[in-house]
Design a protein around this motif. Sequence first.
Motif, PDB file in Angstrom:
ATOM      1  N   ARG A   1       0.839  -1.198   0.000  1.00 43.83           N
ATOM      2  CA  ARG A   1       0.000   0.000   0.000  1.00 43.83           C
ATOM      3  C   ARG A   1       0.868   1.240   0.000  1.00 43.83           C
ATOM      4  O   ARG A   1       2.029   1.194   0.426  1.00 43.83           O
TER       5      ARG A   1
ATOM      6  N   TRP B   1      -2.512   2.177  -2.796  1.00 46.33           N
ATOM      7  CA  TRP B   1      -2.919   1.511  -4.024  1.00 46.33           C
ATOM      8  C   TRP B   1      -2.105   1.976  -5.225  1.00 46.33           C
ATOM      9  O   TRP B   1      -1.888   1.206  -6.169  1.00 46.33           O
ATOM     10  N   LYS B   2      -1.635   3.228  -5.187  1.00 44.35           N
ATOM     11  CA  LYS B   2      -0.815   3.718  -6.301  1.00 44.35           C
ATOM     12  C   LYS B   2       0.460   2.893  -6.431  1.00 44.35           C
ATOM     13  O   LYS B   2       0.866   2.530  -7.536  1.00 44.35           O
ATOM     14  N   HIS B   3       1.064   2.597  -5.295  1.00 42.61           N
ATOM     15  CA  HIS B   3       2.297   1.812  -5.334  1.00 42.61           C
ATOM     16  C   HIS B   3       1.999   0.373  -5.745  1.00 42.61           C
ATOM     17  O   HIS B   3       2.804  -0.251  -6.466  1.00 42.61           O
TER      18      HIS B   3
ATOM     19  N   LEU C   1      -0.250  -0.569  -7.848  1.00 45.44           N
ATOM     20  CA  LEU C   1      -0.385  -0.551  -9.308  1.00 45.44           C
ATOM     21  C   LEU C   1       0.959  -0.337  -9.984  1.00 45.44           C
ATOM     22  O   LEU C   1       1.300  -1.034 -10.953  1.00 45.44           O
ATOM     23  N   LEU C   2       1.752   0.600  -9.475  1.00 50.42           N
ATOM     24  CA  LEU C   2       3.043   0.898 -10.095  1.00 50.42           C
ATOM     25  C   LEU C   2       4.007  -0.273  -9.972  1.00 50.42           C
ATOM     26  O   LEU C   2       4.853  -0.481 -10.849  1.00 50.42           O
TER      27      LEU C   2
ATOM     28  N   TRP D   1       6.617   5.524  -5.870  1.00 50.57           N
ATOM     29  CA  TRP D   1       5.489   5.590  -4.934  1.00 50.57           C
ATOM     30  C   TRP D   1       4.340   6.439  -5.464  1.00 50.57           C
ATOM     31  O   TRP D   1       3.221   6.355  -4.950  1.00 50.57           O
ATOM     32  N   THR D   2       4.583   7.268  -6.470  1.00 49.45           N
ATOM     33  CA  THR D   2       3.521   8.112  -7.027  1.00 49.45           C
ATOM     34  C   THR D   2       3.555   8.050  -8.549  1.00 49.45           C
ATOM     35  O   THR D   2       4.593   7.726  -9.154  1.00 49.45           O
ATOM     36  N   PHE D   3       2.423   8.386  -9.170  1.00 47.12           N
ATOM     37  CA  PHE D   3       2.357   8.410 -10.630  1.00 47.12           C
ATOM     38  C   PHE D   3       3.296   9.462 -11.206  1.00 47.12           C
ATOM     39  O   PHE D   3       3.908   9.254 -12.251  1.00 47.12           O
ATOM     40  N   THR D   4       3.391  10.592 -10.529  1.00 47.88           N
ATOM     41  CA  THR D   4       4.272  11.660 -11.008  1.00 47.88           C
ATOM     42  C   THR D   4       5.712  11.193 -11.044  1.00 47.88           C
ATOM     43  O   THR D   4       6.441  11.432 -12.022  1.00 47.88           O
TER      44      THR D   4
ATOM     45  N   SER E   1       6.786   8.109 -11.224  1.00 44.87           N
ATOM     46  CA  SER E   1       6.926   7.078 -12.250  1.00 44.87           C
ATOM     47  C   SER E   1       7.088   7.712 -13.632  1.00 44.87           C
ATOM     48  O   SER E   1       7.934   7.293 -14.429  1.00 44.87           O
TER      49      SER E   1
END
Length: 427
Positions: free
Chosen positions: A174, A176-178, A180-181, A262-265, A267
């Motif tokens: 956790r 959820w972003k992590h 998925l990434l 840990w974040t979309f940004t 990534s």
Amino acid sequence: MDDPGWAQYLQWACLPFFLVPLAELLLMGVGYVHGRMAYRVAADEFRHLIIQITTVGREPDLVRQTIAAIRGYGLTGSYEIWVVLEPGHDDHYPLADRVITVPEDFTCKAIDKARALEFSRLERAAHGLNSYDTKILFVDDDTLPTKEYITSAYAGDYDLCQGVTVVNRHYAARPWKHFLLSHLDNIRTRNCLVYCSCTQGVTGKPLFVHGEGLCVTGLVEDVITWDHPIVASDDLVFGTKAAYAGFSWGYFHEHIQLVSPWTFTDSWRQRKRWTWGNFTAIRRRDILPLSVAVPKAAKYALGVVSVFASAAGAICVTTGITKVPAQAHVLFWISLGSWFASYGLMGWINSGGDANKERFGGPGVRYIGFRAVQTVAAVLLCVPTAILPVFIVIGSTVTGKPRRFVTIAKTRPGAVPDVPERQVPCP
């Protein structure tokens, strides 16, 4: 008209792209067998190992944890741990043998990380550590090689070698972003097992090179250097230029463990940096020779075209626009099944390892259940995982080249550092 003429051409044009997963499965198998059975070892030829962690300096706790873990392996033989960082950051690393702060006024063709690598190379040369019998294992601030990885890299009878990158540190954790990434990073391990295992191990002509876990002799570093006009992709440039110069490459099947963003940004920033680093290296002849750049450009083109061609072909076949022989349908389903299965395998691999065993208190029922769930999740997420690199390439092209080497946070948000307090005697 039931079967338009253009559809006849389309069905056969798309068929080769349907077979790409089968070809990749074959490459993965060949690379695995070669890495397990044909990887040459000659540990007695080498006298000293330097494990170098190159960092900006913003993740001191994570680096200290990495050093403590390596010290805990009980490695034998002559080795040192170096930390190389930029000025203005915490330089307290009591378990390291050397901590090198790159002077602000040091300049060379390269900038940012490659500049730091070049400065540490010059330091090694000044101390006579630029010979064939010295090996340097490069580790990033978020990566941790297993003990087996270190011993295999050191013993490899090659000028350069590396193993498998696995994103099993905090895998699918956790938030959820992590989660998925982590799964979107399954493609990194897959590319490593398919393409690195064959082009580095079998042919000795690398298509990809990852800086995490790259192991080279002091002689190679002294000849190739890190002093090239690059912002990123220093690993790709170094590794491919070394192969072009005639140095030998090896590939082994041990793991170096990574942390996903840990974040979309973060990534996006990370992948854009890699993409533009590769773009720059491919198009500039003062960085890579044409004969080396062409296969890398072709791989990018194949990746983009195969996604769109496969999607268009699948739509045409399922809607009845095109008709293909029954044998081709069987081959298509076999290839599709192998594609899904390959991503499931990546989920199984990345959810394993000591990092995940510790999360679940050892190799028990919870640990096996976690791996089974992540295997299923990897299969379900394989479509976005596979097509994401295409959109990264397109998005990177549209948004333009980043001006600087962009770093991202590696430590889990809100985590309390677990840093050893006592000094471990250096060997």
